[in-house]
Each structure stands twice: as C-alpha cells, then as structure tokens.
Design a protein around this motif. Structure first.
Motif, PDB file in Angstrom:
ATOM      1  N   UNK A  60       0.833  -1.204   0.000  1.00 46.27           N
ATOM      2  CA  UNK A  60       0.000   0.000   0.000  1.00 46.27           C
ATOM      3  C   UNK A  60       0.869   1.255   0.000  1.00 46.27           C
ATOM      4  N   UNK A  61       1.891   1.269   0.831  1.00 46.39           N
ATOM      5  CA  UNK A  61       2.778   2.436   0.891  1.00 46.39           C
ATOM      6  C   UNK A  61       3.499   2.643  -0.434  1.00 46.39           C
ATOM      7  N   UNK A  62       3.985   1.561  -1.039  1.00 45.43           N
ATOM      8  CA  UNK A  62       4.680   1.673  -2.326  1.00 45.43           C
ATOM      9  C   UNK A  62       3.734   2.136  -3.430  1.00 45.43           C
ATOM     10  N   UNK A  63       2.458   1.813  -3.300  1.00 42.67           N
ATOM     11  CA  UNK A  63       1.458   2.266  -4.270  1.00 42.67           C
ATOM     12  C   UNK A  63       1.056   3.719  -4.005  1.00 42.67           C
ATOM     13  N   UNK A  64       1.549   4.286  -2.916  1.00 47.60           N
ATOM     14  CA  UNK A  64       1.208   5.667  -2.576  1.00 47.60           C
ATOM     15  C   UNK A  64      -0.131   5.798  -1.894  1.00 47.60           C
ATOM     16  N   UNK A  65      -0.581   4.728  -1.259  1.00 47.31           N
ATOM     17  CA  UNK A  65      -1.899   4.699  -0.621  1.00 47.31           C
ATOM     18  C   UNK A  65      -1.739   4.750   0.896  1.00 47.31           C
ATOM     19  N   UNK A  66      -2.437   5.649   1.532  1.00 40.44           N
ATOM     20  CA  UNK A  66      -2.470   5.741   2.987  1.00 40.44           C
ATOM     21  C   UNK A  66      -3.637   4.879   3.465  1.00 40.44           C
ATOM     22  N   UNK A  67      -3.373   3.596   3.624  1.00 38.29           N
ATOM     23  CA  UNK A  67      -4.433   2.633   3.941  1.00 38.29           C
ATOM     24  C   UNK A  67      -4.537   2.407   5.442  1.00 38.29           C
ATOM     25  N   UNK A  68      -5.757   2.195   5.900  1.00 42.63           N
ATOM     26  CA  UNK A  68      -6.026   1.858   7.290  1.00 42.63           C
ATOM     27  C   UNK A  68      -6.061   0.344   7.432  1.00 42.63           C
ATOM     28  N   UNK A  69      -5.352  -0.191   8.426  1.00 41.17           N
ATOM     29  CA  UNK A  69      -5.383  -1.629   8.684  1.00 41.17           C
ATOM     30  C   UNK A  69      -6.756  -2.039   9.200  1.00 41.17           C
ATOM     31  N   UNK A  70      -7.245  -3.161   8.682  1.00 37.75           N
ATOM     32  CA  UNK A  70      -8.531  -3.695   9.119  1.00 37.75           C
ATOM     33  C   UNK A  70      -8.307  -5.136   9.567  1.00 37.75           C
ATOM     34  N   UNK A  71      -8.500  -5.381  10.843  1.00 38.65           N
ATOM     35  CA  UNK A  71      -8.235  -6.701  11.413  1.00 38.65           C
ATOM     36  C   UNK A  71      -9.016  -7.807  10.710  1.00 38.65           C
ATOM     37  N   UNK A  72     -10.257  -7.527  10.327  1.00 37.12           N
ATOM     38  CA  UNK A  72     -11.087  -8.554   9.664  1.00 37.12           C
ATOM     39  C   UNK A  72     -10.513  -8.973   8.312  1.00 37.12           C
ATOM     40  N   UNK A  73      -9.643  -8.158   7.756  1.00 31.50           N
ATOM     41  CA  UNK A  73      -9.020  -8.483   6.470  1.00 31.50           C
ATOM     42  C   UNK A  73      -7.652  -9.126   6.657  1.00 31.50           C
ATOM     43  N   UNK A  74      -7.368  -9.567   7.869  1.00 34.80           N
ATOM     44  CA  UNK A  74      -6.089 -10.200   8.169  1.00 34.80           C
ATOM     45  C   UNK A  74      -5.913 -11.529   7.462  1.00 34.80           C
ATOM     46  N   UNK A  75      -4.672 -11.944   7.369  1.00 35.18           N
ATOM     47  CA  UNK A  75      -4.315 -13.198   6.706  1.00 35.18           C
ATOM     48  C   UNK A  75      -4.856 -14.403   7.472  1.00 35.18           C
ATOM     49  N   UNK A  76      -4.945 -15.507   6.773  1.00 35.46           N
ATOM     50  CA  UNK A  76      -5.320 -16.777   7.389  1.00 35.46           C
ATOM     51  C   UNK A  76      -4.253 -17.152   8.415  1.00 35.46           C
ATOM     52  N   UNK A  77      -4.666 -17.434   9.632  1.00 32.18           N
ATOM     53  CA  UNK A  77      -3.736 -17.852  10.683  1.00 32.18           C
ATOM     54  C   UNK A  77      -3.418 -19.328  10.477  1.00 32.18           C
ATOM     55  N   UNK A  78      -2.172 -19.599  10.095  1.00 36.16           N
ATOM     56  CA  UNK A  78      -1.768 -20.985   9.834  1.00 36.16           C
ATOM     57  C   UNK A  78      -1.014 -21.595  11.015  1.00 36.16           C
ATOM     58  N   UNK A  79      -1.198 -21.009  12.170  1.00 38.07           N
ATOM     59  CA  UNK A  79      -0.666 -21.584  13.407  1.00 38.07           C
ATOM     60  C   UNK A  79       0.804 -21.931  13.337  1.00 38.07           C
ATOM     61  N   UNK A  80       1.119 -23.168  13.707  1.00 36.72           N
ATOM     62  CA  UNK A  80       2.519 -23.604  13.792  1.00 36.72           C
ATOM     63  C   UNK A  80       3.201 -23.758  12.444  1.00 36.72           C
ATOM     64  N   UNK A  81       2.467 -23.622  11.348  1.00 36.98           N
ATOM     65  CA  UNK A  81       3.086 -23.702  10.019  1.00 36.98           C
ATOM     66  C   UNK A  81       3.677 -22.360   9.584  1.00 36.98           C
ATOM     67  N   UNK A  82       3.366 -21.305  10.292  1.00 39.33           N
ATOM     68  CA  UNK A  82       3.855 -19.972   9.921  1.00 39.33           C
ATOM     69  C   UNK A  82       5.377 -19.986   9.760  1.00 39.33           C
ATOM     70  N   UNK A  83       5.829 -19.416   8.643  1.00 38.01           N
ATOM     71  CA  UNK A  83       7.258 -19.317   8.367  1.00 38.01           C
ATOM     72  C   UNK A  83       7.867 -20.532   7.698  1.00 38.01           C
ATOM     73  N   UNK A  84       7.149 -21.642   7.657  1.00 40.12           N
ATOM     74  CA  UNK A  84       7.663 -22.863   7.012  1.00 40.12           C
ATOM     75  C   UNK A  84       7.205 -22.890   5.553  1.00 40.12           C
ATOM     76  N   UNK A  85       7.948 -23.578   4.710  1.00 41.78           N
ATOM     77  CA  UNK A  85       7.528 -23.708   3.322  1.00 41.78           C
ATOM     78  C   UNK A  85       6.482 -24.812   3.220  1.00 41.78           C
ATOM     79  N   UNK A  86       5.701 -24.747   2.163  1.00 42.05           N
ATOM     80  CA  UNK A  86       4.709 -25.785   1.924  1.00 42.05           C
ATOM     81  C   UNK A  86       5.401 -27.134   1.735  1.00 42.05           C
TER      82      UNK A  86
END
Length: 189
Positions: A60-86
C-alpha cells in the motif's frame, strides 16, 4: 446504494517466492519497485484499507496509498506452520496438509480453518457494503479468494481453485448482495 470494491494483491516477497507460509518478511526490492511502477494504474477510491500484514502495508505504501489496517481483512492464521515452506510441511505432515486442502473446516496447524476465514471475510463484506462508494483494499490473496467465494455464492471447497497473482486487482461492484466480478486485472502504467 452501489458499492465498489477493488482488492489488490500484495507485491512479491520472499515468502511468496519460496511458497512459504507468511512469516512477516518485508517485500523484496523487485516487489517494491513493481508496486511503485503500478501506482499510476490504481483507481481513485473513497476509502483505502489494508490487511494488517507487513507485505500488504508495504505494498500500500509503495502504491502511494495511505491505507487503514482492518483486522477482519487479516491473513489466514496458519498456526505452527507460519514461516515454514509448503514443501517442508508437506514432507513432515503430508496427511495434515491433504486434510487442510480438502476440508475447509480443518485446521491441523492449530490456527484458523479456511471456513472461519470465509465467514470473517463475508461478515466484513456485508458490513462494508453499507457504506456505498468505492473502497480500495490491499489484501492477502486468501482474503480475495474468500470474498470472491461469497460474491459468487460458491462453495468453500473452491477456495484453493482461485489463483490470485501479485499486484492484480479483483473488482466487485453491486448492491443488495448481487455482485459483478472482474478478476486478475494487472496493475501498471
């Protein structure tokens, strides 16, 4: 009242290139440059929103957009898989990955099931439509998938069949729950 939503997928990051469950890594230099180059192709909007992830905020910043974070639009929580490759997760937990990809209610990673993400995104969409006007949101690909499923009244089992390339726009317009959809428009000059 007509509501228009333009969802922009974030630019390339190391996580995306490596098929890694998002680990909060920043955008790569090439991703930032591509987002800056795409900025002139953004439509004007009444509201600018973003998923509260590093790559969406940076896009958003690189696009020049001053965007407001919206928690409901957050990423899927993948729990203990976070940071690991598929590939890593598939090698260690092939049955779990298979169940997760086949069943929207499954959450073998201990995080959020796809079904809950779809419910969250649908609730946000229903609330957002009351505002009317045009909203531009830089959101994670899974949010785009979930919103598209809701707009088309498609089954959650179709979630993984929607491809959302980086720096593309998916547009919804409509009212009273009837949607028109335009997918995959690349951003750029």
């Amino acid at each position: 009242m007509t509501f228009r939503l333009v969802m922009v997928a974030p630019a390339f990051s190391r996580s995306l290139r490596e098929a890694r469950f998002d680990d909060g890594a920043p955008l790569e230099a090439a991703g930032l440059a591509a987002a800056r180059a795409a900025a002139p192709g953004l439509p004007a909007a009444d509201r600018y929103l973003a998923s509260p992830t590093a790559r969406c905020r940076e896009t958003a910043a690189a696009l020049g957009v001053d965007a407001h974070d919206v928690a409901e639009l957050g990423a899927l929580d993948v729990g203990r898989w976070r940071g690991r490759t598929l590939a890593e997760v598939s090698a260690a937990e092939s049955e779990s990955v298979g169940a997760w990809l086949a069943d929207p209610a499954a959450a073998p990673h201990g995080g959020e099931p796809v079904r809950e993400l779809c419910v969250r995104a649908a609730a946000w969409l229903a609330q957002a439509t009351a505002t009317g006007g045009r909203t531009l949101a830089v959101v994670e690909p899974e949010i785009v998938r979930a919103v598209v499923l809701r707009a088309l009244d498609a089954p959650e089992s179709a979630f993984w069949r929607i491809d959302v390339p980086p720096l593309t726009a998916t547009e919804l317009s409509g009212r009273s729950g009837r949607w028109n959809l335009r997918m995959g428009r690349p951003l750029g000059p």
